[in-house]
Design a protein around this motif. Structure first.
Motif, PDB file in Angstrom:
ATOM      1  N   VAL A   7       0.835  -1.201   0.000  1.00 16.04           N
ATOM      2  CA  VAL A   7       0.000   0.000   0.000  1.00 16.04           C
ATOM      3  C   VAL A   7       0.871   1.252   0.000  1.00 16.04           C
ATOM      4  O   VAL A   7       0.593   2.231  -0.701  1.00 16.04           O
ATOM      5  CB  VAL A   7      -0.945   0.006   1.222  1.00 16.04           C
ATOM      6  CG1 VAL A   7      -1.649   1.353   1.341  1.00 16.04           C
ATOM      7  CG2 VAL A   7      -1.972  -1.100   1.088  1.00 16.04           C
ATOM      8  N   ALA A   8       1.941   1.239   0.787  1.00 13.68           N
ATOM      9  CA  ALA A   8       2.835   2.394   0.847  1.00 13.68           C
ATOM     10  C   ALA A   8       3.445   2.684  -0.516  1.00 13.68           C
ATOM     11  O   ALA A   8       3.535   3.845  -0.943  1.00 13.68           O
ATOM     12  CB  ALA A   8       3.939   2.143   1.879  1.00 13.68           C
ATOM     13  N   GLN A  55      -4.351  -5.640  -5.060  1.00 16.39           N
ATOM     14  CA  GLN A  55      -4.880  -4.376  -5.566  1.00 16.39           C
ATOM     15  C   GLN A  55      -3.837  -3.260  -5.498  1.00 16.39           C
ATOM     16  O   GLN A  55      -3.785  -2.399  -6.377  1.00 16.39           O
ATOM     17  CB  GLN A  55      -6.135  -3.984  -4.782  1.00 16.39           C
ATOM     18  CG  GLN A  55      -7.321  -4.899  -5.017  1.00 16.39           C
ATOM     19  CD  GLN A  55      -7.698  -4.994  -6.480  1.00 16.39           C
ATOM     20  OE1 GLN A  55      -7.852  -3.981  -7.156  1.00 16.39           O
ATOM     21  NE2 GLN A  55      -7.854  -6.206  -6.982  1.00 16.39           N
ATOM     22  N   ALA A  56      -2.993  -3.274  -4.463  1.00 18.51           N
ATOM     23  CA  ALA A  56      -1.923  -2.280  -4.373  1.00 18.51           C
ATOM     24  C   ALA A  56      -0.937  -2.455  -5.519  1.00 18.51           C
ATOM     25  O   ALA A  56      -0.469  -1.479  -6.119  1.00 18.51           O
ATOM     26  CB  ALA A  56      -1.206  -2.401  -3.027  1.00 18.51           C
ATOM     27  N   ALA A  57      -0.623  -3.705  -5.838  1.00 22.98           N
ATOM     28  CA  ALA A  57       0.294  -3.975  -6.945  1.00 22.98           C
ATOM     29  C   ALA A  57      -0.323  -3.562  -8.278  1.00 22.98           C
ATOM     30  O   ALA A  57       0.364  -3.040  -9.163  1.00 22.98           O
ATOM     31  CB  ALA A  57       0.658  -5.462  -6.969  1.00 22.98           C
ATOM     32  N   VAL A  58      -1.628  -3.787  -8.432  1.00 22.58           N
ATOM     33  CA  VAL A  58      -2.323  -3.384  -9.659  1.00 22.58           C
ATOM     34  C   VAL A  58      -2.280  -1.868  -9.812  1.00 22.58           C
ATOM     35  O   VAL A  58      -1.994  -1.344 -10.895  1.00 22.58           O
ATOM     36  CB  VAL A  58      -3.783  -3.885  -9.640  1.00 22.58           C
ATOM     37  CG1 VAL A  58      -4.579  -3.266 -10.797  1.00 22.58           C
ATOM     38  CG2 VAL A  58      -3.824  -5.405  -9.742  1.00 22.58           C
ATOM     39  N   LEU A  59      -2.542  -1.148  -8.722  1.00 19.31           N
ATOM     40  CA  LEU A  59      -2.514   0.314  -8.772  1.00 19.31           C
ATOM     41  C   LEU A  59      -1.117   0.815  -9.128  1.00 19.31           C
ATOM     42  O   LEU A  59      -0.961   1.711  -9.967  1.00 19.31           O
ATOM     43  CB  LEU A  59      -2.952   0.888  -7.424  1.00 19.31           C
ATOM     44  CG  LEU A  59      -2.982   2.419  -7.315  1.00 19.31           C
ATOM     45  CD1 LEU A  59      -3.904   3.021  -8.369  1.00 19.31           C
ATOM     46  CD2 LEU A  59      -3.415   2.843  -5.914  1.00 19.31           C
ATOM     47  N   ASN A  64       2.585   3.184 -13.126  1.00 21.93           N
ATOM     48  CA  ASN A  64       3.958   3.095 -13.618  1.00 21.93           C
ATOM     49  C   ASN A  64       4.023   2.383 -14.958  1.00 21.93           C
ATOM     50  O   ASN A  64       4.980   1.673 -15.248  1.00 21.93           O
ATOM     51  CB  ASN A  64       4.838   2.358 -12.597  1.00 21.93           C
ATOM     52  CG  ASN A  64       5.076   3.185 -11.357  1.00 21.93           C
ATOM     53  OD1 ASN A  64       5.852   4.126 -11.360  1.00 21.93           O
ATOM     54  ND2 ASN A  64       4.379   2.838 -10.281  1.00 21.93           N
ATOM     55  N   LYS A  65       2.977   2.577 -15.758  1.00 20.76           N
ATOM     56  CA  LYS A  65       2.963   1.956 -17.073  1.00 20.76           C
ATOM     57  C   LYS A  65       4.122   2.491 -17.904  1.00 20.76           C
ATOM     58  O   LYS A  65       4.584   3.620 -17.698  1.00 20.76           O
ATOM     59  CB  LYS A  65       1.642   2.245 -17.789  1.00 20.76           C
ATOM     60  CG  LYS A  65       1.459   3.711 -18.162  1.00 20.76           C
ATOM     61  CD  LYS A  65       0.256   3.909 -19.056  1.00 20.76           C
ATOM     62  CE  LYS A  65       0.196   5.363 -19.539  1.00 20.76           C
ATOM     63  NZ  LYS A  65      -0.837   5.574 -20.545  1.00 20.76           N
ATOM     64  N   PRO A  66       4.623   1.710 -18.858  1.00 20.54           N
ATOM     65  CA  PRO A  66       5.721   2.182 -19.706  1.00 20.54           C
ATOM     66  C   PRO A  66       5.365   3.497 -20.385  1.00 20.54           C
ATOM     67  O   PRO A  66       4.293   3.639 -20.965  1.00 20.54           O
ATOM     68  CB  PRO A  66       5.871   1.056 -20.739  1.00 20.54           C
ATOM     69  CG  PRO A  66       5.370  -0.150 -20.032  1.00 20.54           C
ATOM     70  CD  PRO A  66       4.238   0.332 -19.165  1.00 20.54           C
ATOM     71  N   GLY A  67       6.254   4.475 -20.239  1.00 16.99           N
ATOM     72  CA  GLY A  67       6.036   5.763 -20.883  1.00 16.99           C
ATOM     73  C   GLY A  67       5.248   6.743 -20.051  1.00 16.99           C
ATOM     74  O   GLY A  67       5.080   7.892 -20.428  1.00 16.99           O
ATOM     75  N   SER A  68       4.750   6.303 -18.853  1.00 22.30           N
ATOM     76  CA  SER A  68       3.937   7.208 -18.050  1.00 22.30           C
ATOM     77  C   SER A  68       4.768   8.186 -17.248  1.00 22.30           C
ATOM     78  O   SER A  68       4.257   9.166 -16.743  1.00 22.30           O
ATOM     79  CB  SER A  68       3.049   6.400 -17.091  1.00 22.30           C
ATOM     80  OG  SER A  68       3.834   5.692 -16.161  1.00 22.30           O
ATOM     81  N   GLU A 115      -4.096  -6.339 -13.507  1.00 25.40           N
ATOM     82  CA  GLU A 115      -4.249  -7.441 -12.555  1.00 25.40           C
ATOM     83  C   GLU A 115      -3.726  -8.740 -13.154  1.00 25.40           C
ATOM     84  O   GLU A 115      -3.085  -9.544 -12.465  1.00 25.40           O
ATOM     85  CB  GLU A 115      -5.707  -7.609 -12.148  1.00 25.40           C
ATOM     86  CG  GLU A 115      -5.900  -8.733 -11.134  1.00 25.40           C
ATOM     87  CD  GLU A 115      -7.325  -8.877 -10.649  1.00 25.40           C
ATOM     88  OE1 GLU A 115      -7.591  -9.843  -9.905  1.00 25.40           O
ATOM     89  OE2 GLU A 115      -8.172  -8.043 -11.007  1.00 25.40           O
ATOM     90  N   LEU A 116      -3.989  -8.946 -14.431  1.00 20.96           N
ATOM     91  CA  LEU A 116      -3.479 -10.138 -15.100  1.00 20.96           C
ATOM     92  C   LEU A 116      -1.955 -10.157 -15.062  1.00 20.96           C
ATOM     93  O   LEU A 116      -1.337 -11.192 -14.764  1.00 20.96           O
ATOM     94  CB  LEU A 116      -3.979 -10.168 -16.547  1.00 20.96           C
ATOM     95  CG  LEU A 116      -3.504 -11.332 -17.423  1.00 20.96           C
ATOM     96  CD1 LEU A 116      -3.922 -12.673 -16.824  1.00 20.96           C
ATOM     97  CD2 LEU A 116      -4.056 -11.185 -18.843  1.00 20.96           C
ATOM     98  N   GLU A 117      -1.332  -9.015 -15.334  1.00 24.41           N
ATOM     99  CA  GLU A 117       0.130  -8.934 -15.304  1.00 24.41           C
ATOM    100  C   GLU A 117       0.669  -9.232 -13.906  1.00 24.41           C
ATOM    101  O   GLU A 117       1.670  -9.946 -13.747  1.00 24.41           O
ATOM    102  CB  GLU A 117       0.576  -7.546 -15.756  1.00 24.41           C
ATOM    103  CG  GLU A 117       0.302  -7.259 -17.226  1.00 24.41           C
ATOM    104  CD  GLU A 117       0.648  -5.829 -17.603  1.00 24.41           C
ATOM    105  OE1 GLU A 117       1.153  -5.093 -16.720  1.00 24.41           O
ATOM    106  OE2 GLU A 117       0.419  -5.439 -18.762  1.00 24.41           O
ATOM    107  N   VAL A 118       0.004  -8.679 -12.889  1.00 25.93           N
ATOM    108  CA  VAL A 118       0.437  -8.905 -11.508  1.00 25.93           C
ATOM    109  C   VAL A 118       0.376 -10.391 -11.164  1.00 25.93           C
ATOM    110  O   VAL A 118       1.308 -10.960 -10.579  1.00 25.93           O
ATOM    111  CB  VAL A 118      -0.439  -8.091 -10.532  1.00 25.93           C
ATOM    112  CG1 VAL A 118      -0.230  -8.560  -9.094  1.00 25.93           C
ATOM    113  CG2 VAL A 118      -0.118  -6.605 -10.650  1.00 25.93           C
TER     114      VAL A 118
END
Length: 249
Positions: A7-8, A55-59, A64-68, A115-118
């Protein structure tokens, strides 16, 4: 606990979001949905560490998507292109497309893909996106199918939602029957079959905390079904699952 750290990390991404490049409307909507789910989980009366961590990992992945995190005006890029081999675990490198299984996911939303990637990463499965196609090593196809089982219903239509509502009712009935006779193989199979249909994101109109609680209990029940077959534990879990479902069917 690990959930606190997750979460942090996600929170740090949120509070520095002004440093990120543009997100389109669909991506911001995904960030909003996941944030709302995460806050709901954090406010639950019981510990839901696994769901919170996911959910924290998904967020974090969405933000932090590539290029963001492209350099903003007046800022210098901090990283130069490297000549070293790319060892990103999300790349299904070393194999050609013909040696990989392709899943076509044109209707999946950004948070569903994240979520799928996580979940794929957590399972140690290499993957790569080719537009809307997910490419994975062919030899891991069974493992990937198991990951999909955890988020089935993503990108579903009204017909699939209706099917899942019906399956939830049938799961309620089948867990009650299994609780009465946990050694009955046919009753065990019925629970497995209906569980394979209901899993996934919360059904429309259903409280997210209730849904995460149901999915957590269902995973435990299926784990016993596929494990050592402890009949006493199976009967107790089936009864608990039955009572939990009683509140939503």
């Amino acid at each position: 606990m690990q959930a606190d750290a997750d979460v942090a990390e996600a929170s740090a991404s949120v509070f520095t979001v002004e440093r990120y490049g543009r997100f389109d409307e669909q991506e911001w909507a995904a960030v909003g949905r996941v944030t709302r789910q995460l806050l709901a989980l954090l406010g639950a009366e019981e510990a839901l560490d696994e769901a919170i961590s996911t959910q924290a990992a998904v967020l974090g992945r969405l933000l932090n998507k590539p290029g963001s995190n492209e350099a903003q005006p007046g800022e210098e890029a901090e990283a130069e292109a490297s000549d070293e081999p790319d060892d990103d675990p999300s790349k299904a490198g070393g194999t050609t497309r013909s040696e990989r299984t392709v899943y076509e996911l044109p209707d999946w939303l950004p948070d569903q893909r994240a979520e799928l990637e996580v979940r794929l990463s957590a399972s140690g499965i290499d993957f790569e996106w080719d537009g809307d196609d997910l490419l994975v090593p062919a030899e891991r196809e069974d493992d990937v199918d198991a990951v999909f089982d955890g988020i089935v219903g993503a990108g579903g239509d009204d017909d699939s939602d209706e099917e899942r509502y019906r399956a939830l009712t049938e799961l309620f009935a089948s867990t009650g029957r299994l609780a009465a006779d946990p050694a009955d193989v046919d009753r065990q199979e019925a629970v497995r079959d209906w569980a394979g249909i209901v899993g996934g994101s919360p059904l429309l109109g259903m409280d997210e905390i209730d849904w995460f609680r149901i999915m957590s209990k269902l995973r435990t029940l299926l784990g016993v079904l596929d494990g050592d077959g402890d009949i006493d534990a199976l009967g107790d879990l089936a009864q608990e699952m039955h009572e939990l479902l009683r509140t939503v069917v």
